[in-house]
Structure formats: structure tokens, C-alpha cells
Design a protein around this motif. Structure first.
Motif, PDB file in Angstrom:
ATOM      1  N   GLN A  48       0.812  -1.200   0.000  1.00 39.68           N
ATOM      2  CA  GLN A  48       0.000   0.000   0.000  1.00 39.68           C
ATOM      3  C   GLN A  48       0.857   1.266   0.000  1.00 39.68           C
ATOM      4  O   GLN A  48       0.368   2.350  -0.280  1.00 39.68           O
ATOM      5  CB  GLN A  48      -0.905  -0.006   1.245  1.00 39.68           C
ATOM      6  N   VAL A 183      -6.951  -4.430  -1.796  1.00 38.97           N
ATOM      7  CA  VAL A 183      -7.711  -4.763  -2.999  1.00 38.97           C
ATOM      8  C   VAL A 183      -8.537  -3.563  -3.469  1.00 38.97           C
ATOM      9  O   VAL A 183      -8.519  -3.194  -4.654  1.00 38.97           O
ATOM     10  CB  VAL A 183      -8.633  -5.977  -2.741  1.00 38.97           C
ATOM     11  N   LYS A 184      -9.265  -2.935  -2.518  1.00 39.66           N
ATOM     12  CA  LYS A 184     -10.128  -1.805  -2.891  1.00 39.66           C
ATOM     13  C   LYS A 184      -9.308  -0.616  -3.382  1.00 39.66           C
ATOM     14  O   LYS A 184      -9.624  -0.014  -4.413  1.00 39.66           O
ATOM     15  CB  LYS A 184     -10.991  -1.397  -1.696  1.00 39.66           C
ATOM     16  N   SER A 185      -8.274  -0.260  -2.639  1.00 39.54           N
ATOM     17  CA  SER A 185      -7.464   0.888  -3.038  1.00 39.54           C
ATOM     18  C   SER A 185      -6.709   0.591  -4.327  1.00 39.54           C
ATOM     19  O   SER A 185      -6.493   1.487  -5.152  1.00 39.54           O
ATOM     20  CB  SER A 185      -6.479   1.259  -1.928  1.00 39.54           C
ATOM     21  N   GLY A 186      -6.311  -0.688  -4.500  1.00 35.55           N
ATOM     22  CA  GLY A 186      -5.628  -1.047  -5.737  1.00 35.55           C
ATOM     23  C   GLY A 186      -6.508  -0.836  -6.950  1.00 35.55           C
ATOM     24  O   GLY A 186      -6.075  -0.296  -7.967  1.00 35.55           O
ATOM     25  N   LYS A 187      -7.777  -1.240  -6.844  1.00 31.45           N
ATOM     26  CA  LYS A 187      -8.717  -1.034  -7.950  1.00 31.45           C
ATOM     27  C   LYS A 187      -8.942   0.452  -8.200  1.00 31.45           C
ATOM     28  O   LYS A 187      -8.987   0.894  -9.352  1.00 31.45           O
ATOM     29  CB  LYS A 187     -10.042  -1.720  -7.631  1.00 31.45           C
ATOM     30  N   SER A 188      -9.069   1.213  -7.116  1.00 31.83           N
ATOM     31  CA  SER A 188      -9.301   2.653  -7.264  1.00 31.83           C
ATOM     32  C   SER A 188      -8.100   3.338  -7.894  1.00 31.83           C
ATOM     33  O   SER A 188      -8.239   4.190  -8.787  1.00 31.83           O
ATOM     34  CB  SER A 188      -9.607   3.279  -5.898  1.00 31.83           C
ATOM     35  N   MET A 190      -5.870   1.950  -9.792  1.00 34.64           N
ATOM     36  CA  MET A 190      -5.795   1.543 -11.196  1.00 34.64           C
ATOM     37  C   MET A 190      -6.749   2.361 -12.053  1.00 34.64           C
ATOM     38  O   MET A 190      -6.418   2.765 -13.174  1.00 34.64           O
ATOM     39  CB  MET A 190      -6.124   0.053 -11.322  1.00 34.64           C
ATOM     40  N   LEU A 191      -7.936   2.630 -11.507  1.00 34.01           N
ATOM     41  CA  LEU A 191      -8.908   3.444 -12.246  1.00 34.01           C
ATOM     42  C   LEU A 191      -8.384   4.864 -12.417  1.00 34.01           C
ATOM     43  O   LEU A 191      -8.482   5.447 -13.511  1.00 34.01           O
ATOM     44  CB  LEU A 191     -10.248   3.464 -11.485  1.00 34.01           C
ATOM     45  N   THR A 194      -5.719   4.875 -14.976  1.00 29.62           N
ATOM     46  CA  THR A 194      -6.299   4.804 -16.318  1.00 29.62           C
ATOM     47  C   THR A 194      -6.795   6.172 -16.774  1.00 29.62           C
ATOM     48  O   THR A 194      -6.597   6.582 -17.924  1.00 29.62           O
ATOM     49  CB  THR A 194      -7.463   3.797 -16.341  1.00 29.62           C
TER      50      THR A 194
END
Length: 254
Positions: A48, A183-188, A190-191, A194
Motif C-alpha cells: 500500500q 484490494v479496494k485501493s488497488g482497484k481505485s 488503477m482506475l 487509467t
């Protein structure tokens, strides 16, 4: 809140250090599982780890670029407003206004793009800082559990076993929360990444489009619409240097 971002990396480091310390505190009833959970929790915090201040600094760069575009708009308006309207009308004012209009339209699109990238980076900086605080809180709890487990060793084998069971269950919950956060922060993130990458691509496209559009607007293809300029002759100066007898250095052909 930007001033607090500078402490972000220190908070992450402290949280990881507390997990490491929790795994090293000895107790009368050794608990390999608790030690493993403490170590893995530190590793999750390492995944993190980021710098909120650096991310916020990148955001500010894009926000400053927006301001520079606004200043360019103001400077161009003030520059043209100072020209004498009568003289300006005979120097291609309509063509210049058309080029400026095109420039302002494209500049507005570029400004919106830069502003959106800045907002995305601002959200990433806040997310990184919040994650650092959460890691510090969970690391503190884990360290206190390890200390309590070691202190319970004085209560005898039953007390030590009870403390080990309770602290291991609590540490398992902490590790689970860390996993969910990663997991949640990783997805955020990544978004957000992008969005930033798409913003860069859009900015490059807008820059290319703006240059082409402004070139066409500032260079009329219809020669009839171009402003006419009268040739000016200065008395005493030769009108041609291509081979005139009056040109300096002229030598007659043999």
C-alpha cells in the motif's frame, strides 16, 4: 490538508515498523501464527506504500497549467484590445479574430483535460494518505496486542494460552481488513491511473489538433480573403538586388 501529506511516507514507515516489532516481541507461550500474521500485515502495508505529497505535487502541476492557460487567454485579450480599431480593421482583424476563436475553443478543451487529471491525482493523494492513517491505526493495535500477549505470560499457562488465542484472532481480523483495503485501493488507484493515462493521450491529441486547427485558421487558403498590403518604396534605395546595375557589388557580364 496538503500540508499533512508530507507526513504520509513517515506514517507508512511507522506502521510497517510496528508490525515488525509486534512479530519480534517474545512471550512465554510462543505463537508462530501471530508472528506470521504480524509479518504478513507489514508486507500488505508495504504494498500500500506510496507518497501522498508527491501525488499531490503532481496534481498541483496540472492545476498550475490550467491557470497558465487562463492567463494566456487574458494576456491575448489585453494585447488585442490595445490596438487602434481603425488601423486594426485594415490589418486582417476578421482573420485574426477567427484564429483567436479557434484557439480559445481548443484551449478550453485542453484546460478541462488538465483540470480532470489534476482532480484525479488529488483523489489519489487523499486515498493514499487515508490508507497511511488506517495502516498506522491497525499497526498500533497489532503492537498493543503483542505487548498484552507478552504481559499475560505472567498469569500462568492458562492466561498465556487465552491471551494468545485472543490476540491471534484479533490479528487475523486486522490482516483481513488490510487485505480488503489493498484490494479496494488497488482497484481505485488503477482506475485513477487509467484516467490519467487517458488524459495524457487526450492532451496530446488536443495539442496536435490545436496546432493544425490554428495553422489553418491563421493561414487563409482563399487568397481573396487575405488582407491587402501596399508596396512601399523608399527613395534612394534600389528596388531589386537580383542583378540590377544599381545593386552593390554588381559586375557586368563579359
Amino acid at each position: 490538508m496538503a500540508f499533512a501529506y508530507h507526513a504520509g511516507t513517515s506514517i507508512y514507515t511507522s506502521a510497517i515498523g510496528m508490525c515488525t516489532a509486534a512479530s519480534l516481541i517474545p512471550s512465554a507461550a510462543p505463537s508462530p501464527m501471530f508472528r506470521s500474521i504480524a509479518i504478513s500485515s507489514g508486507l500488505l502495508m508495504t504494498l500500500q506504500f506510496s507518497s501522498p505529497s508527491d501525488i499531490d505535487g503532481a496534481k498541483q502541476v496540472w492545476k498550475d497549467l490550467c491557470k497558465e492557460l487562463d492567463d494566456a487567454h487574458i494576456d491575448l485579450n489585453s494585447l488585442t484590445s490595445g490596438v487602434n480599431p481603425e488601423k486594426w480593421q485594415n490589418m486582417g482583424k476578421e482573420e485574426f479574430d477567427a484564429a483567436c476563436k479557434k484557439f480559445y475553443e481548443e484551449m478550453g478543451k485542453t484546460r478541462d483535460c488538465c483540470n480532470n487529471i489534476g482532480d484525479s491525482l488529488g483523489g489519489a493523494a487523499m486515498m493514499s494518505f487515508i490508507a497511511a492513517v488506517v495502516c498506522a491505526v491497525l499497526g498500533t493495535i497489532l503492537l498493543k496486542m503483542a505487548i498484552a500477549k507478552a504481559a499475560a505470560s505472567a498469569a500462568g499457562p492458562v492466561g498465556a494460552l487465552t491471551a494468545t488465542t485472543i490476540t491471534t484472532a484479533g490479528a487475523t481480523t486486522i490482516r483481513q481488513k488490510l487485505r480488503m483495503m489493498v484490494v479496494k485501493s488497488g482497484k481505485s488507484l488503477m482506475l485513477i491511473g487509467t484516467i490519467v493515462m487517458m488524459g495524457y493521450a487526450l492532451l496530446q491529441w488536443l495539442t496536435s489538433s490545436t496546432q493544425q486547427g490554428l495553422s489553418q485558421a491563421a493561414t487563409p487558403m482563399d487568397t481573396k480573403s487575405m488582407p491587402m498590403f501596399e508596396q512601399v518604396s523608399i527613395e534612394g534605395l534600389p528596388q531589386s538586388f537580383g542583378g540590377s546595375e544599381t545593386a552593390p557589388g554588381y559586375k557586368p557580364k563579359a
